[in-house]
Scaffold this active site. Sequence first.
Site, short mmCIF file in Angstrom:
data_model
loop_
_atom_site.label_atom_id
_atom_site.label_comp_id
_atom_site.label_asym_id
_atom_site.label_seq_id
_atom_site.Cartn_x
_atom_site.Cartn_y
_atom_site.Cartn_z
N CYS A 192 -23.78 -5.90 -12.65
CA CYS A 192 -24.72 -5.13 -13.48
C CYS A 192 -24.85 -5.71 -14.88
CB CYS A 192 -24.28 -3.67 -13.54
SG CYS A 192 -24.44 -2.87 -11.94
N GLN A 200 -2.15 14.80 13.03
CA GLN A 200 -3.32 14.88 13.88
C GLN A 200 -3.59 16.35 14.23
OE1 GLN A 200 -5.50 12.67 14.55
NE2 GLN A 200 -4.53 10.71 14.18
N HIS A 223 -19.97 -4.64 -7.14
CA HIS A 223 -20.43 -3.38 -7.76
C HIS A 223 -19.83 -2.15 -7.07
CE1 HIS A 223 -22.97 -0.30 -9.52
NE2 HIS A 223 -23.09 0.15 -8.28
N ASP A 237 -2.64 -0.19 9.11
CA ASP A 237 -2.67 0.94 10.04
C ASP A 237 -2.02 0.46 11.34
OD1 ASP A 237 -6.12 0.66 11.20
OD2 ASP A 237 -4.40 -0.66 11.31
N SER A 238 -1.87 1.36 12.30
CA SER A 238 -1.04 0.99 13.47
C SER A 238 -1.86 0.33 14.57
CB SER A 238 -0.41 2.25 14.05
OG SER A 238 -1.46 3.06 14.60
N GLY A 239 -3.19 0.36 14.44
CA GLY A 239 -4.01 -0.17 15.51
C GLY A 239 -4.52 0.89 16.45
N GLY A 240 -3.93 2.07 16.36
CA GLY A 240 -4.32 3.16 17.27
C GLY A 240 -5.79 3.49 17.16
N PHE A 241 -6.27 3.60 15.93
CA PHE A 241 -7.67 3.99 15.71
C PHE A 241 -8.62 2.98 16.35
CE2 PHE A 241 -11.09 6.18 13.74
CZ PHE A 241 -12.00 5.23 13.30
N CYS A 286 -23.41 1.08 -15.39
CA CYS A 286 -22.27 0.32 -14.86
C CYS A 286 -22.01 -0.94 -15.68
CB CYS A 286 -22.57 -0.08 -13.41
SG CYS A 286 -21.22 -0.99 -12.63
N CYS A 306 -20.01 -3.50 -14.47
CA CYS A 306 -19.40 -4.51 -13.59
C CYS A 306 -20.09 -5.86 -13.80
CB CYS A 306 -19.50 -4.09 -12.13
SG CYS A 306 -21.09 -4.46 -11.33
N ASP A 331 -0.58 6.36 16.86
CA ASP A 331 -1.04 7.71 17.14
C ASP A 331 -2.33 7.67 17.94
OD1 ASP A 331 -2.58 6.55 15.14
OD2 ASP A 331 -3.02 8.46 14.18
N GLY A 340 -7.44 11.43 12.03
CA GLY A 340 -8.38 12.19 12.85
C GLY A 340 -9.53 12.79 12.09
N ASP A 393 -8.74 5.21 1.88
CA ASP A 393 -9.28 3.89 2.22
C ASP A 393 -10.61 4.09 2.95
OD1 ASP A 393 -8.04 4.43 5.12
OD2 ASP A 393 -9.41 2.69 5.23
#
Length: 374
Positions: free
Chosen positions: A311, A191, A337, A94-98, A306, A308, A148, A218, A268
Amino acid sequence: MDAISYELIKKSNGCDARLGKLHTPHGVIDTPVFMPVGTQATVKAMSPDELKDLGAHIILSNTYHLYMRPGEKLVKKSGGLHKFMNWDRAILTDSGGFQVFSLSNLRDIKEEGVTFKSHIDGSKHFISPEKAIEIQNDLGADIIMCFDECLPYPVEHDYASSSLNRTIRWAVRCKETHKDTERQSLFGIIQGGMFKDLRERSAKEMVALDFPGYSIGGLSIGEPKPIMYDVLDWTVHLLPDNKPRYLMGVGSPDCLIEGAIRGVDMFDCVLPTRIARNGTVFTSQGKLVVRNAEYAEDLRPMDTECDCYACRNYSRAYIRHLFKAKEILGARLTTIHNLHFLIKLMEKIRQAIKDDNLLKLRDEFYAKYGYNRD
Ligand SMILES: CNc1nc2cc(C(N)=O)ccc2[nH]1
Ligand SMILES: [Zn+2]
């Protein structure tokens, strides 16, 4: 020719979901896809081989964190993020903005860029759209993001509108700065807060800038889920069919299903790995807090449905014991898990799109898992 390209395989009947393949310089990814988050160049508690065993084909790393520590120049000197973290599949940054807007205190937003203080040592920093691109160029991820402003929730329409205008001007500057489009693909970010008119304008103006992919930003910032779904309903259909749509920061199992139904291809979220370290896991019957006393002598697996590694080999009693004893293996098993649960859920979603019964999968999921409208 851009670094990534999206291949639309099949559109779902009955909803906007679609099956696709994301072609990247580090492999082909079936979509819709969930991307585990590796904030500081590691998906916490997981080795790259374990991530591959779980079926992860793309992970996310955070530009803000890597800029702060160890610095993008060291990552570049190490041969880039893939080499630095020994991950030879796809990476998105990501751009770092968040993080600048959510992690750092004392920040000053100007047309030129944002001045802020480090959450680590309080030192003063400045990031412009150009700088955000240059850092991501040094990190070397396959997919990078425009710089952004991720608006808070709620926010006044007037501020949202002027912020959107600046975010669009920043997107133009990012596009002008990013040169090596065959090595890294730059996504535009939609946005506009929770406002229909702003979201529609943002989508139209970003599409006019012709990015190889589009992120919906956003969201998942504290708004009720029905509002997030409204924003998707206003936005996704304005994006081109032949490019990927990435819903940032989402999410929980129900949001992944609802997002896929609305045509989202990439997701994500830190949730599965973060709650795992706190002893909470997703199961087919809903969330389970395995560190709780009620599981002290429960010899069943965390999720009886499950398959995995955790489990198949360990009981709730054992995993609770590990948490009580502060043993690192506890967090590793719950992380394995939760990532397995979400990666498998995406497989089920892709199969349901193939079979045209994603809406049926949603109903069955809510019936078993429960539905939280928060
Ligand atoms: C966890 N929620 C979340 N919302 C996000 C929005 C953005 C964005 N750039 O608007 C980025 C990361 C995000 N993570
Ligand atoms: Zn499991």
